[in-house]
Structures are given as C-alpha cells and as structure tokens.
Design a protein around this motif. Structure first.
Motif, short mmCIF file in Angstrom:
data_model
loop_
_atom_site.label_atom_id
_atom_site.label_comp_id
_atom_site.label_asym_id
_atom_site.label_seq_id
_atom_site.Cartn_x
_atom_site.Cartn_y
_atom_site.Cartn_z
N LYS A 70 53.48 4.92 44.98
CA LYS A 70 52.72 5.50 46.10
C LYS A 70 51.29 5.85 45.69
O LYS A 70 50.51 6.31 46.52
CB LYS A 70 53.43 6.76 46.61
CG LYS A 70 54.69 6.46 47.39
CD LYS A 70 55.26 7.75 47.97
CE LYS A 70 56.27 7.45 49.06
NZ LYS A 70 56.63 8.66 49.81
N LYS A 104 67.27 14.01 47.47
CA LYS A 104 65.96 14.01 48.14
C LYS A 104 65.09 12.87 47.62
O LYS A 104 64.44 12.16 48.40
CB LYS A 104 65.28 15.37 47.91
CG LYS A 104 63.93 15.50 48.56
CD LYS A 104 63.32 16.87 48.29
CE LYS A 104 61.94 16.94 48.86
NZ LYS A 104 60.94 17.39 47.94
N ARG A 107 66.40 9.55 48.99
CA ARG A 107 66.00 9.33 50.39
C ARG A 107 64.54 8.90 50.48
O ARG A 107 64.19 8.00 51.24
CB ARG A 107 66.22 10.60 51.23
CG ARG A 107 67.66 10.83 51.64
CD ARG A 107 67.80 11.96 52.67
NE ARG A 107 67.19 13.21 52.27
CZ ARG A 107 67.77 14.13 51.50
NH1 ARG A 107 69.00 13.92 51.04
NH2 ARG A 107 67.14 15.25 51.20
N GLU A 108 63.69 9.54 49.68
CA GLU A 108 62.27 9.18 49.70
C GLU A 108 62.07 7.75 49.21
O GLU A 108 61.27 7.00 49.76
CB GLU A 108 61.45 10.16 48.85
CG GLU A 108 59.96 9.90 48.96
CD GLU A 108 59.10 10.86 48.15
OE1 GLU A 108 57.88 10.61 48.11
OE2 GLU A 108 59.62 11.82 47.56
N GLU A 111 63.25 5.39 52.05
CA GLU A 111 62.29 5.36 53.16
C GLU A 111 61.04 4.58 52.77
O GLU A 111 60.51 3.79 53.57
CB GLU A 111 61.91 6.79 53.57
CG GLU A 111 63.04 7.52 54.27
CD GLU A 111 62.80 9.03 54.40
OE1 GLU A 111 61.70 9.52 54.02
OE2 GLU A 111 63.73 9.73 54.86
#
Length: 193
Positions: A70, A104, A107-108, A111
């Motif tokens: 990212k 968490k 999931r990130e 996504e």
C-alpha cells in the motif's frame, strides 16, 4: 497440514490465492485451539519458537507486507534491538488479542487484493541489503509470498503443538469442525461463550 481448499470460481485467480492463504492461516490458528496463554508461550522443542510467538510474527509480517504494497509507513517498526519482540507476546498481549489482530490484518489483505486493478500491478520494495536495488514485486507475488511464509510457520506450529500435548493437525481439524458444528446448533448468539 493440508486441508481441502474449495475450488475457486472459473478464472478467479484472486479468490484461489486468497483461499490458499486463508487455509494456511487456519493451520496456525488451529494449533492454538484449547491452549492457555501460558501453554501457547512455551517452547517445547529445540527451537526458541512458541505458538503465540509464531502467531504474532506471522500477523506482523503480513501487516508489514501489506504496508509495503500500500506504500504506507510501517505500522510496526522493528530493528535489531526489538526484533525478538516480534516472536513473543509482551505484557498486555494475549493469544485472543493476537488472533483478533491477525483476523483484522487478514481482512485488510483480502479487501486490498480484491480491490487492486490487477494482480500484475507492482509496488516498490524498500532499500534493504536482502532486496535487489530498485526492486518491484507484483500483487500476485505478494499473495504467493504470504502463502509461502504462512505455510512455513504453520508447519512449525504443527510440530510445536504436537510436542506440547501430542495433538496432531488432523486431530485439531476434527476438533475445530466439532466446535463449528456445536456453535451452529447453539446459534450465532452463543458463539464465543
């Protein structure tokens, strides 16, 4: 331990890669079934690795790769003086809390990978002695690397768990299945009780 990973929809490469990554995460999670935080922190083999330490390491490593992909600053900074803290729970950290953190991060990751325009898109690797200069990696490579990293440590977790109490990966798959069936009968409102 290999488990059956359901076939993806025809041509759903992202779904297939993410399903295999989740299957390896499941192996790590299962190795912790029914253990106290103290048992999960023990090191019953020649290695200094513990199950809770492996969990923390894999969760932090996945987050680190997600940060790189990212192109954002590292969420967790480690250097030579703090590297060892990535392999053990510290004061205030629990297995339950680390599992929630790992969920968490997972999931990130899912996504993000489902949202990138192409698995061929690339991101730069930071300058480090272990990376080639000016290196870039694809999103496909990222997921494959996460599968590799997680699978390696899921195998370590199998050995550690069996060394702790004799529970094998196959027995833990059965235990997990029985817990899911019990929760399904009791209903979603009773999950976690």
């Amino acid at each position: 331990m290999p488990t059956h990973v359901p076939a993806e929809a025809h041509g759903d490469e992202r779904g297939a890669l993410l399903a295999f990554l989740e299957a390896q995460r499941g192996g790590l999670r299962r190795a912790l079934l029914g253990l106290t935080d103290e048992a999960a922190a023990s090191c019953p083999s020649a290695s200094e690795l513990s199950l809770s330490g492996l969990l923390k390491h894999v969760a932090e490593t996945e987050l680190n790769w997600l940060d790189m992909a990212k192109q954002r600053p590292s969420s967790i900074e480690r250097d030579q003086s703090t590297w060892h803290l990535g392999f053990r729970l510290t004061e205030g950290e629990t297995v339950a809390g680390m599992l929630a953190f790992y969920d968490k991060v997972a999931r990130e990751t899912e996504e993000f990978i489902r949202a990138v325009p192409s698995l061929d898109d690339t991101f730069p690797l930071p300058e480090a002695p272990w990376f080639p200069p000016d290196a870039r990696q694809s999103m496909r490579w990222l997921v494959l690397h996460l599968i590799e990293e997680t699978a390696r440590h899921a195998g370590h977790a199998d050995i550690i768990r069996e060394s702790l109490d004799g529970a094998t990966a196959f027995a833990l798959v059965d235990e997990e299945r029985a817990l899911r069936e019990k929760e399904a009968v009791r209903g979603p409102e009773s999950a976690g009780q």
